[in-house]
Design a protein around this motif. Structure first.
Motif, mmCIF file in Angstrom:
data_model
loop_
_atom_site.group_PDB
_atom_site.id
_atom_site.type_symbol
_atom_site.label_atom_id
_atom_site.label_comp_id
_atom_site.label_asym_id
_atom_site.label_seq_id
_atom_site.Cartn_x
_atom_site.Cartn_y
_atom_site.Cartn_z
ATOM 1 N N LYS A 197 0.832 -1.209 0.000
ATOM 2 C CA LYS A 197 0.000 0.000 0.000
ATOM 3 C C LYS A 197 0.866 1.259 0.000
ATOM 4 C CE LYS A 197 -4.096 2.020 0.477
ATOM 5 N NZ LYS A 197 -3.641 3.437 0.495
ATOM 6 N N GLN A 198 1.925 1.267 0.811
ATOM 7 C CA GLN A 198 2.805 2.427 0.858
ATOM 8 C C GLN A 198 3.544 2.605 -0.463
ATOM 9 O OE1 GLN A 198 3.347 4.871 3.321
ATOM 10 N NE2 GLN A 198 4.412 5.753 1.570
ATOM 11 N N ASP A 201 1.089 4.063 -3.095
ATOM 12 C CA ASP A 201 0.816 5.491 -2.904
ATOM 13 C C ASP A 201 2.027 6.343 -3.271
ATOM 14 O OD1 ASP A 201 -1.662 4.749 -2.015
ATOM 15 O OD2 ASP A 201 -1.189 4.937 0.114
ATOM 16 N N SER A 202 3.231 5.891 -2.878
ATOM 17 C CA SER A 202 4.444 6.651 -3.193
ATOM 18 C C SER A 202 4.717 6.653 -4.688
ATOM 19 C CB SER A 202 5.644 6.060 -2.439
ATOM 20 O OG SER A 202 5.438 6.094 -1.045
ATOM 21 N N SER A 238 8.734 3.958 1.524
ATOM 22 C CA SER A 238 8.423 2.535 1.698
ATOM 23 C C SER A 238 9.468 1.856 2.571
ATOM 24 C CB SER A 238 8.336 1.833 0.342
ATOM 25 O OG SER A 238 7.337 2.414 -0.464
ATOM 26 N N VAL A 241 8.569 2.359 6.204
ATOM 27 C CA VAL A 241 7.487 1.456 6.588
ATOM 28 C C VAL A 241 8.001 0.029 6.719
ATOM 29 C CG1 VAL A 241 5.276 0.497 5.843
ATOM 30 C CG2 VAL A 241 5.742 2.924 5.539
#
Length: 313
Positions: A197-198, A201-202, A238, A241
């Motif tokens: 998910k990260q 989005d990035s 990322s 995270v």
């Protein structure tokens, strides 16, 4: 970069002391008496008191911690109160199991999460919406529940992988890998969805920037743009995270090892906490703290590799 690493190492020594002190204080509030556990419920109070004196449990807590810390500075993690075995030996036997679980989980989280997230950003459409849904599910499901479901499906119903146990790598890489497939899957599922998910989005943020449009207008191939520019810039957030996810996997490893009956540090610290074996709990706590330090240090180094500004600082 070298100054950054040296600073991190100095702070790490302080962190180990603070973490061990916090564990020691918290364990002092846990009900239980190792001497009573060793002697049994029928032991007389006088016999329990004498054993506590022999084990040094009758000393004030600051004295106990000071003696333990002095031993650590000399390379001695102490002895187990219950078995009398050196704590370092107990950890050395079980450490390869936990490290195998964490390393394979980290590899799965980073590779699968990156591939799925980047592919979702580039392709878009239904894949992106599916990733959003799966991410919410992955965050909501605890690792121990996922482990139980995986055992029921792939070890009991289908019988593809072993349900419990661990095969050392020296016995063969294939049995070793098969014994860790389900534990790694249970431990990695939530992390994969978070990293994916990260990364998505990035990557979407990078794809919408002006210089990407300029590269496309200049005739640069899409594959080159994605892997040379988008992936490199999207990897920075990322990476943060990923580091947090790997650190959180330490907690999940405790539950996963107990579900799959893996002889690792997670099951060791669970048994030691139940029996109030303080030297073992402290020893495992120090190892876990060192793992966190190594993960953060690796993340800092990778930041320097991906971002030249960090190297300058």
């Amino acid at each position: 970069m070298i100054r950054l690493i040296v600073t991190r190492l100095v702070l790490s020594a302080v962190l180990v002391v603070i973490a061990s002190l916090a564990i020691f204080v918290l364990m002092s509030f846990v009900p239980g008496d190792p001497a009573r556990t060793i002697l049994g419920a029928n032991a007389t109070p006088d016999l329990v008191a004498r054993l506590r004196e022999q084990l040094g449990l009758d000393q004030p807590l600051p004295v106990q911690y000071g003696e333990w810390l002095a031993g650590v500075l000399h390379g001695d993690l102490g002895q187990s109160v219950l078995s009398g075995d050196p704590v370092a030996q107990l950890i050395a036997v079980r450490l390869p199991v936990t490290l195998s679980l964490l390393l394979l989980s980290t590899l799965a989280i980073s590779v699968i999460g990156t591939v799925v997230g980047l592919g979702s950003a580039v392709r878009g459409g239904p894949l992106g919406r599916l990733l959003d849904t799966v991410s919410l599910v992955g965050l909501a499901l605890p690792s121990y529940w996922v482990a139980i479901v995986l055992v029921a499906l792939f070890a009991v119903a289908i019988r593809v992988f072993p349900a419990t146990g661990y095969q050392p790598f020296v016995d063969g890489p294939v049995p070793w890998f098969l014994s860790l497939v389900l534990p790694v899957a249970a431990l990695s599922l939530g992390g994969i969805t978070i990293v994916a998910k990260q990364m998505r989005d990035s990557a979407l943020d990078v794809l919408g920037r002006d210089y990407i449009r300029v590269l496309r207008a200049s005739g640069i191939r899409e594959r080159s743009i994605v892997f040379k520019h988008v992936l490199r810039n999207a990897a920075l957030p990322s990476l943060t995270v990923l580091g947090i996810t790997v650190v959180g996997a330490l907690t999940g490893a405790v539950f996963v090892e107990n579900v799959f009956v893996l002889p690792g540090l997670g099951s060791l610290v669970t048994q030691a906490t139940t029996s109030h074996d303080l030297p073992v709990v402290l020893g495992v706590g120090v190892v876990f703290t060192l793992v966190v330090i190594v993960v953060n240090l690796v993340v800092d180094v990778l930041y320097g590799v991906l971002n030249p500004k960090v190297r300058v600082r």
